[in-house]
Design a protein around this motif. Structure first.
Motif, mmCIF file in Angstrom:
data_model
loop_
_atom_site.group_PDB
_atom_site.id
_atom_site.type_symbol
_atom_site.label_atom_id
_atom_site.label_comp_id
_atom_site.label_asym_id
_atom_site.label_seq_id
_atom_site.Cartn_x
_atom_site.Cartn_y
_atom_site.Cartn_z
ATOM 1 N N ALA A 155 8.797 11.355 4.970
ATOM 2 C CA ALA A 155 7.524 11.507 4.259
ATOM 3 C C ALA A 155 7.543 12.732 3.359
ATOM 4 O O ALA A 155 7.053 12.696 2.226
ATOM 5 N N TYR A 190 -5.925 6.980 5.687
ATOM 6 C CA TYR A 190 -6.095 6.154 6.882
ATOM 7 C C TYR A 190 -7.545 5.682 6.963
ATOM 8 O O TYR A 190 -8.465 6.427 6.618
ATOM 9 N N SER A 225 -0.085 4.226 1.699
ATOM 10 C CA SER A 225 0.820 5.341 1.407
ATOM 11 C C SER A 225 1.404 5.211 0.011
ATOM 12 O O SER A 225 1.766 4.107 -0.423
ATOM 13 N N TYR A 226 1.506 6.358 -0.650
ATOM 14 C CA TYR A 226 2.069 6.407 -2.002
ATOM 15 C C TYR A 226 3.186 7.442 -2.037
ATOM 16 O O TYR A 226 3.017 8.573 -1.586
ATOM 17 N N SER A 227 4.365 7.039 -2.544
ATOM 18 C CA SER A 227 5.498 7.942 -2.669
ATOM 19 C C SER A 227 5.580 8.474 -4.086
ATOM 20 O O SER A 227 5.743 7.698 -5.036
ATOM 21 N N VAL A 250 5.410 11.614 0.375
ATOM 22 C CA VAL A 250 4.509 10.500 0.666
ATOM 23 C C VAL A 250 3.103 11.029 0.954
ATOM 24 O O VAL A 250 2.918 11.928 1.769
ATOM 25 N N ARG A 251 2.134 10.472 0.268
ATOM 26 C CA ARG A 251 0.731 10.801 0.497
ATOM 27 C C ARG A 251 0.050 9.576 1.102
ATOM 28 O O ARG A 251 0.274 8.456 0.647
ATOM 29 N N SER A 252 -0.759 9.781 2.120
ATOM 30 C CA SER A 252 -1.339 8.647 2.836
ATOM 31 C C SER A 252 -2.840 8.818 3.055
ATOM 32 O O SER A 252 -3.345 9.945 3.134
ATOM 33 N N GLN A 303 -3.299 1.946 6.820
ATOM 34 C CA GLN A 303 -2.653 3.119 6.237
ATOM 35 C C GLN A 303 -2.138 2.740 4.849
ATOM 36 O O GLN A 303 -1.306 1.846 4.715
#
Length: 359
Positions: A234, A243, A299-301, A239-241, A297
């Motif tokens: 991550a 929830y 998530s963006y990388s 990685v930004r997530s 969840q």
């Protein structure tokens, strides 16, 4: 040169370092990376007793640093530390900043200390600034002086605590160039840094720190290309997530959509992708049978701009991708996803959608 065993550091109830174990050999360059607040700087400061460890042991070239009979000042002379804020003496010239330590602590003759200092200033490209004062230098120049000052003490080990964090981007490259030059001269170095490409290019090993431990370590290729642990992955892929938890079938759809929209705007994901990500989230929720505990969840990388939606739900095993009642939803999902996957693990149904991030 350095052996650390079971190192810990507590500030009252706050545990900063838990159980650090490391061996650093002569000539190694160790980059220490990880999120802020995970103990990286504290680890370095413990190595030369700027912070007193709560427990564990530190050996420098076979000498126990924490032994009551150890001459800590003598050990520190072998281990220079470069800080974020330079810490130069404002009332002394650059040359005097470099010679005061060797003359007073190493008992060098002034002329010998001056000669050595000028050689080191040439090494870092600042010989012409020898008679200037620190406030006449740029941030990058001050940091190069700070490095030269450490070398003037005939150190065997250099510790860098985020040496470029206080610098403008235009000044960072000149400091990194000096560190690269030192690396070619077989200097043992430990560097806390957020410059990932620099860490990759210069390091013999990389420590990824998280939760007060060395969470994963390896060669630059191992850490940056093939990290084994989830937190490392991550961090490396930035990685930004977000929830979102659902506890009943009567969940607030509009609140969920607003959260996704805010997340996408924050990470410069197009409005088009944001819209169909909201639609996909609704479709995967509709496919669930048990609404008592659903966790989404998203998530963006930042590294490869990939976007992933994971839906976990409790209950008995039930693959929604094999349910004929979900035909329309599946068509929508497949139209906007690069891949879809389903597994059942630890009593949870887990759907993973890799969303097309186009435009």
């Amino acid at each position: 040169m350095i052996t650390v065993k079971n190192l810990s550091k507590h500030y009252g109830d706050l545990v900063v370092l838990k159980d650090i174990n490391a061996d650093i050999k002569k000539g190694e360059i160790i980059s220490i990376i990880g999120p802020s607040g995970t103990g990286k700087s504290t680890f370095l400061r413990c190595l030369n007793l700027l912070e007193t460890p709560t427990g564990g042991s530190i050996n420098i070239e076979g000498v126990s640093l924490l032994d009551k009979g150890t001459n800590v000042s003598k050990i520190r002379q072998k281990m220079g530390m470069v800080f974020q804020s330079f810490n130069l003496y404002a009332h002394l010239t650059i040359l005097e900043n470099l010679t005061i330590g060797p003359v007073k602590l190493l008992k060098k003759k002034q002329e010998d200390a001056d000669y050595k200092a000028m050689e080191l200033l040439k090494l870092v490209g600042l010989a012409e600034k020898a008679y200037n004062f620190p406030d006449e230098l740029s941030g990058g120049q001050k940091q190069r002086v700070a490095i030269a000052r450490c070398l003037a003490m005939e150190t065997n080990i250099l510790l860098f605590d985020e040496p470029t964090s206080a610098l403008d981007p235009t000044m960072i490259s000149e400091v990194l160039a000096v560190i690269r030059r030192l690396a070619k001269e077989n200097m043992t170095m430990m560097i806390v840094t957020h410059e990932m490409e620099f860490a990759r290019s210069i390091s013999s090993r990389v420590f990824y720190m998280d939760d007060g431990i060395i969470y994963e370590e390896g060669t630059p290729d191992q850490i940056f290309d093939n990290p084994q642990k989830e937190k490392t992955k991550a961090f490396i892929h930035r990685v930004r997530s977000m929830y979102y938890t659902i506890k009943s079938k009567d969940y607030d759809l509009y609140d969920l959509q607003a959260e996704i929209e805010i997340f996408c705007e924050k990470h410069v994901i197009s409005a088009k992708v944001s819209d169909y990500t909201q639609l996909l989230s609704e479709e995967v929720i509709v496919m669930q049978k048990d609404f008592s505990n659903i966790c989404l969840q998203l998530s963006y990388s930042e590294k490869d701009r990939s976007l992933e939606l994971v839906c976990e739900s409790s209950g008995e095993q039930l693959n929604p991708f094999e349910n004929e009642d979900n035909e329309i939803g599946l068509k929508i999902i497949k139209a906007h996803c690069l891949s879809v996957d389903y597994i059942y693990a630890n009593g949870k149904n887990i759907m993973t959608l890799k969303i097309k991030n186009e435009g």
